[in-house]
Design a protein around this motif. Structure first.
Motif, PDB file in Angstrom:
ATOM      1  N   ALA A 183     -45.518 -83.240  25.776  1.00 36.33           N
ATOM      2  CA  ALA A 183     -46.421 -83.011  24.641  1.00 36.33           C
ATOM      3  C   ALA A 183     -45.684 -82.369  23.478  1.00 36.33           C
ATOM      4  O   ALA A 183     -45.867 -82.754  22.310  1.00 36.33           O
ATOM      5  N   GLN A 184     -44.847 -81.388  23.783  1.00 36.55           N
ATOM      6  CA  GLN A 184     -44.110 -80.698  22.723  1.00 36.55           C
ATOM      7  C   GLN A 184     -43.149 -81.649  22.011  1.00 36.55           C
ATOM      8  O   GLN A 184     -43.034 -81.632  20.778  1.00 36.55           O
ATOM      9  N   GLN A 186     -43.329 -84.969  21.844  1.00 32.70           N
ATOM     10  CA  GLN A 186     -44.091 -85.946  21.073  1.00 32.70           C
ATOM     11  C   GLN A 186     -44.616 -85.325  19.785  1.00 32.70           C
ATOM     12  O   GLN A 186     -44.641 -85.976  18.733  1.00 32.70           O
ATOM     13  N   ALA A 187     -45.049 -84.081  19.874  1.00 34.40           N
ATOM     14  CA  ALA A 187     -45.568 -83.413  18.680  1.00 34.40           C
ATOM     15  C   ALA A 187     -44.520 -83.371  17.584  1.00 34.40           C
ATOM     16  O   ALA A 187     -44.806 -83.632  16.404  1.00 34.40           O
ATOM     17  N   ARG A 191     -45.401 -85.581  14.267  1.00 33.97           N
ATOM     18  CA  ARG A 191     -45.892 -84.785  13.142  1.00 33.97           C
ATOM     19  C   ARG A 191     -45.625 -85.442  11.788  1.00 33.97           C
ATOM     20  O   ARG A 191     -46.535 -85.507  10.946  1.00 33.97           O
ATOM     21  N   THR A 196     -51.037 -86.032  15.987  1.00 31.11           N
ATOM     22  CA  THR A 196     -50.946 -84.753  16.691  1.00 31.11           C
ATOM     23  C   THR A 196     -50.828 -84.977  18.187  1.00 31.11           C
ATOM     24  O   THR A 196     -51.574 -85.778  18.760  1.00 31.11           O
ATOM     25  N   ALA A 197     -49.915 -84.270  18.826  1.00 33.02           N
ATOM     26  CA  ALA A 197     -49.792 -84.288  20.285  1.00 33.02           C
ATOM     27  C   ALA A 197     -49.858 -82.867  20.807  1.00 33.02           C
ATOM     28  O   ALA A 197     -49.321 -81.934  20.196  1.00 33.02           O
ATOM     29  N   LEU A 198     -50.524 -82.696  21.948  1.00 32.00           N
ATOM     30  CA  LEU A 198     -50.678 -81.380  22.558  1.00 32.00           C
ATOM     31  C   LEU A 198     -50.913 -81.544  24.052  1.00 32.00           C
ATOM     32  O   LEU A 198     -51.134 -82.645  24.547  1.00 32.00           O
ATOM     33  N   ALA A 254     -54.485 -80.838  13.833  1.00 27.95           N
ATOM     34  CA  ALA A 254     -53.033 -80.705  13.685  1.00 27.95           C
ATOM     35  C   ALA A 254     -52.560 -79.265  13.861  1.00 27.95           C
ATOM     36  O   ALA A 254     -51.386 -79.033  14.148  1.00 27.95           O
ATOM     37  N   ALA A 257     -50.797 -78.785  17.203  1.00 27.75           N
ATOM     38  CA  ALA A 257     -49.676 -79.654  17.558  1.00 27.75           C
ATOM     39  C   ALA A 257     -48.609 -78.917  18.369  1.00 27.75           C
ATOM     40  O   ALA A 257     -48.174 -77.825  17.995  1.00 27.75           O
ATOM     41  N   GLY A 258     -48.220 -79.505  19.484  1.00 22.12           N
ATOM     42  CA  GLY A 258     -47.167 -78.957  20.319  1.00 22.12           C
ATOM     43  C   GLY A 258     -47.581 -77.820  21.227  1.00 22.12           C
ATOM     44  O   GLY A 258     -46.767 -77.329  22.006  1.00 22.12           O
TER      45      GLY A 258
END
Length: 305
Positions: A183-184, A186-187, A191, A196-198, A254, A257-258
């Motif tokens: 997730a981090q 991808q974020a 971005r 947004t990825a989390l 957003a 994110a991460g």
């Protein structure tokens, strides 16, 4: 009823049961069209040997107010995931708003109470393939749809937060930590493209597997508290589902994110509850009763719901 996700398209990879089913259903309740995938279908079972099917999940999504579409997919098979994403693209004019990577399948492979060197290497590496590689394969195929539109949300489902202690089994811990790192990463890459990825974790999830383990049903789940006092803080799959739906409907998502987020944290921020109207906070209960400095402290679990 307000449906903040009406018109949006979601893919919940690994939605046959448990948290995936809860997330798909709650996205549907918010109005989304949800593609639900998994290996267990009405015509045939999977190695999980469970009765739940993706068709049942799709029906729950539709009954909740959305539109559920069941697609049999083994997310280790890149060609199957490619075809799934191509179908989503064709049927929705290239639109995909929410990707939830929830593929797991590791319950029968997880070994507790043994160190790494006493476990089967083959089984442990198979667990990595099922619970990590599937997420990477799915994102590789699906992310271009989100990037092309310059918006969207990717939710990586895990167990625990980025600062969680060791989870009690080497391969299990490695899997769940890896998903957070996915997730981090991808974020960071998404971005600049407006996506947004989390990572998101439930607490003590009352999945179908866990209910069967304790010999209870969703209606009688409190009977299991006598066997495991922590079960008093358990949550239904709808709780993490409502967390995912709240994130998907947040125009300012957003800001997360991460990050690795939890159902109990987001319930306080977004104001949703579990199906019984409570807000179980397993983390607070654990911290205030199980940390070394608090050993022996007795509190009423009901105060943490």
């Amino acid at each position: 009823m307000i449906k903040p996700l009406e018109g949006q398209i979601a893919l919940v990879a690994g939605a046959t049961r448990g948290g995936g089913r809860g997330i798909a259903t709650q996205l549907g309740a918010a109005g989304a069209t949800v593609y639900v995938t998994g290996r267990t279908t009405a015509p045939g079972n999977s190695p999980m040997a469970r009765p739940e099917t993706i068709e049942e999940t799709a029906e729950l999504v539709t009954a909740a107010g959305g539109r559920g579409i069941a697609v049999p997919v083994d997310h280790l098979e890149s060609d199957q995931v490619r075809d799934l994403v191509a179908r989503i693209e064709t049927e929705n004019d290239g639109r995909l708003d929410v990707l939830v990577n929830n593929v797991w399948g590791g319950d029968p492979l997880t070994v507790w109470g043994k160190p790494l060197w006493e476990q089967s290497l083959e089984t442990g590496l198979r667990l990595q393939r099922l619970a990590v590689d599937t997420h990477v394969i799915t994102s590789w195929h699906a992310l271009p749809l989100l990037v092309a539109r310059g918006r969207g949300l990717v939710i990586e489902i895990t167990d625990g937060l980025a600062d969680s202690e060791y989870r009690g089994s080497f391969f299990y811990d490695l899997v769940k930590s890896s998903v957070i790192r996915i997730a981090q990463a991808q974020a960071a890459e998404l971005r600049p493209h407006g996506v947004t990825a989390l990572a998101l974790t439930p607490g003590f999830l009352r999945s179908e597997f866990m209910l069967d383990h304790f010999g209870v049903t969703e209606r009688t789940w409190r009977d299991a508290i006598a066997k495991d006092p922590f079960f008093a803080l358990s949550e239904s799959p709808a709780y993490v589902g409502r967390a995912a739906a709240a994130l998907a409907a947040d125009p300012d998502v957003a800001r997360w994110a991460g990050q690795s987020l939890a159902s109990w944290q987001l319930a306080k921020i977004y104001g949703f509850t579990d199906v019984d109207g409570s807000r179980p906070d397993f983390a607070a209960y654990y911290a205030e009763t199980q940390q070394p400095e608090n050993k022996g402290v007795t509190v009423d679990p009901a105060g943490y719901r």
